[in-house]
Write an enzyme that holds these catalytic residues in place. Sequence first.
Site, PDB file in Angstrom:
ATOM      1  CG  HIS A  26     -64.407 108.647  45.351  1.00 25.14           C
ATOM      2  ND1 HIS A  26     -64.526 109.388  44.202  1.00 25.14           N
ATOM      3  CD2 HIS A  26     -63.350 109.175  46.022  1.00 25.14           C
ATOM      4  CE1 HIS A  26     -63.577 110.306  44.170  1.00 25.14           C
ATOM      5  NE2 HIS A  26     -62.857 110.196  45.261  1.00 25.14           N
ATOM      6  CG  ASP A  82     -77.089 109.519  44.427  1.00 25.02           C
ATOM      7  OD1 ASP A  82     -78.131 109.022  43.953  1.00 25.02           O
ATOM      8  OD2 ASP A  82     -76.956 110.735  44.653  1.00 25.02           O
ATOM      9  NE  ARG A 108     -72.287 111.099  41.282  1.00 24.62           N
ATOM     10  CZ  ARG A 108     -71.379 110.233  40.843  1.00 24.62           C
ATOM     11  NH1 ARG A 108     -71.683 108.937  40.763  1.00 24.62           N
ATOM     12  NH2 ARG A 108     -70.197 110.647  40.457  1.00 24.62           N
ATOM     13  N   GLY A 144     -62.900 115.877  35.915  1.00 28.31           N
ATOM     14  CA  GLY A 144     -63.071 115.474  37.309  1.00 28.31           C
ATOM     15  C   GLY A 144     -63.536 114.040  37.377  1.00 28.31           C
ATOM     16  CD  GLU A 201     -60.140 113.334  40.277  1.00 30.98           C
ATOM     17  OE1 GLU A 201     -59.818 114.090  41.222  1.00 30.98           O
ATOM     18  OE2 GLU A 201     -61.263 113.353  39.742  1.00 30.98           O
ATOM     19  CD  GLU A 206     -59.254 124.489  35.700  1.00 30.63           C
ATOM     20  OE1 GLU A 206     -60.430 124.791  35.944  1.00 30.63           O
ATOM     21  OE2 GLU A 206     -58.719 123.456  36.153  1.00 30.63           O
ATOM     22  CD  GLU A 218     -71.577 114.372  40.129  1.00 29.59           C
ATOM     23  OE1 GLU A 218     -71.617 115.626  40.230  1.00 29.59           O
ATOM     24  OE2 GLU A 218     -71.331 113.629  41.084  1.00 29.59           O
ATOM     25  CD  GLU A 264     -67.635 120.025  46.071  1.00 30.45           C
ATOM     26  OE1 GLU A 264     -67.881 119.507  44.966  1.00 30.45           O
ATOM     27  OE2 GLU A 264     -67.397 119.356  47.094  1.00 30.45           O
ATOM     28  CG  HIS A 320     -74.593 112.458  46.709  1.00 27.92           C
ATOM     29  ND1 HIS A 320     -74.813 112.273  45.368  1.00 27.92           N
ATOM     30  CD2 HIS A 320     -73.575 113.361  46.794  1.00 27.92           C
ATOM     31  CE1 HIS A 320     -73.973 113.015  44.666  1.00 27.92           C
ATOM     32  NE2 HIS A 320     -73.208 113.680  45.511  1.00 27.92           N
TER      33      HIS A 320
END
Length: 350
Positions: free
Chosen positions: A29, A35, A38, A62, A84, A113, A127, A136, A285
């Site tokens: 994190h 970054d 980003r 996320g 999350e 989900e 993101e 991923e 990153h």
Amino acid sequence: MSHVVKKRKLDKTRQDSLYFDSYSDVTIHEEMIADHVRTNTYRMAILRNSEYIRGKVVLDVGAGTGVLSIFCAQAGAKKVYAVEACSIAEQAEKIVQQNNMEDRIQVIRGTVETVDLPERVEVIVSEWMGYALLHESMLNSVLYARDKWLQQPGGVILPSKAELYIAPISDPVVEDRLHFWYTVKDQYGVDMSCMSDFARRCIMNSDITVNSVTVEDVLSHPARFAELDLYTVTVEELRSVKGQFRCESFGSAAVNAFCVYFTVTFPCPDKPLVLSTSPFKPETHWKQAVLYLDAPVDVVQDTLLTGEVSMYPSEESARHICIHVDYSIGEQKKQSKTFSIPDWSSEAQP
């Protein structure tokens, strides 16, 4: 490491557990928020879309530490659901409270989900990008959220488009490492030049190497080989993302790798905002995905490089990406090579 580890396919629960656990530590994190390209691009994109966010309900897929959720609240969102799955959600709740946003941001622990939102949303922000864009496979979760929770028509997805690019490169570090074995005799009186072939097989292997590529090492204009529209792309289509490429070399050099990178685009009222991981742009990153050829190939001005790239999930772990490249350089016959990011299945062995 001297022993060979046999790979085995991980069941989905184990894959997900390892994936989410990797986001429970502060280091990742710190790297993401530090970054600037980003984080600031997301911040500017969200604020510039304030007219579409103000008074609306937002889903952050996320959410991690919740920084994007806070940006959305700052842009005037009426309610933000920060979903999350890993334990960093506990820290996100503290950050939300510390910024006095608990009345507008609700942190929900779980996967998108499996969670049950109290209402449909008008904006999705996420993101989700991994190395080489699709490593991923978090995009699958964004598409699930889109299909289940986003109001249609009129819903907004940030970012809304992703594009993939490829370019031939010459990595001088690799050549220096291979040449090293020819220098040992002068230093120590022992000829170890026979190690060069072994070193080449080890270094120029089938791994996707995440590394920073310098502008000087890029040998042609990059070619776009795929585009994903997040409003329409399906999970089925993500099982094989492919496209052709055509490049012409800038000058004389030895091609020893391809680099793959991505951009994502945010629609904005004035003009689109692009987050780029190109070697021609400030470093992120994500860096670039480097794919080493088995052996270097010499090119001259305007040598033609053509081929096709195919990206698909690994058989061992669906969250890990494989990249297959068919390519021809100049007059050489077509070559093929498949690359993958070393995955968790080797770590999972007893």
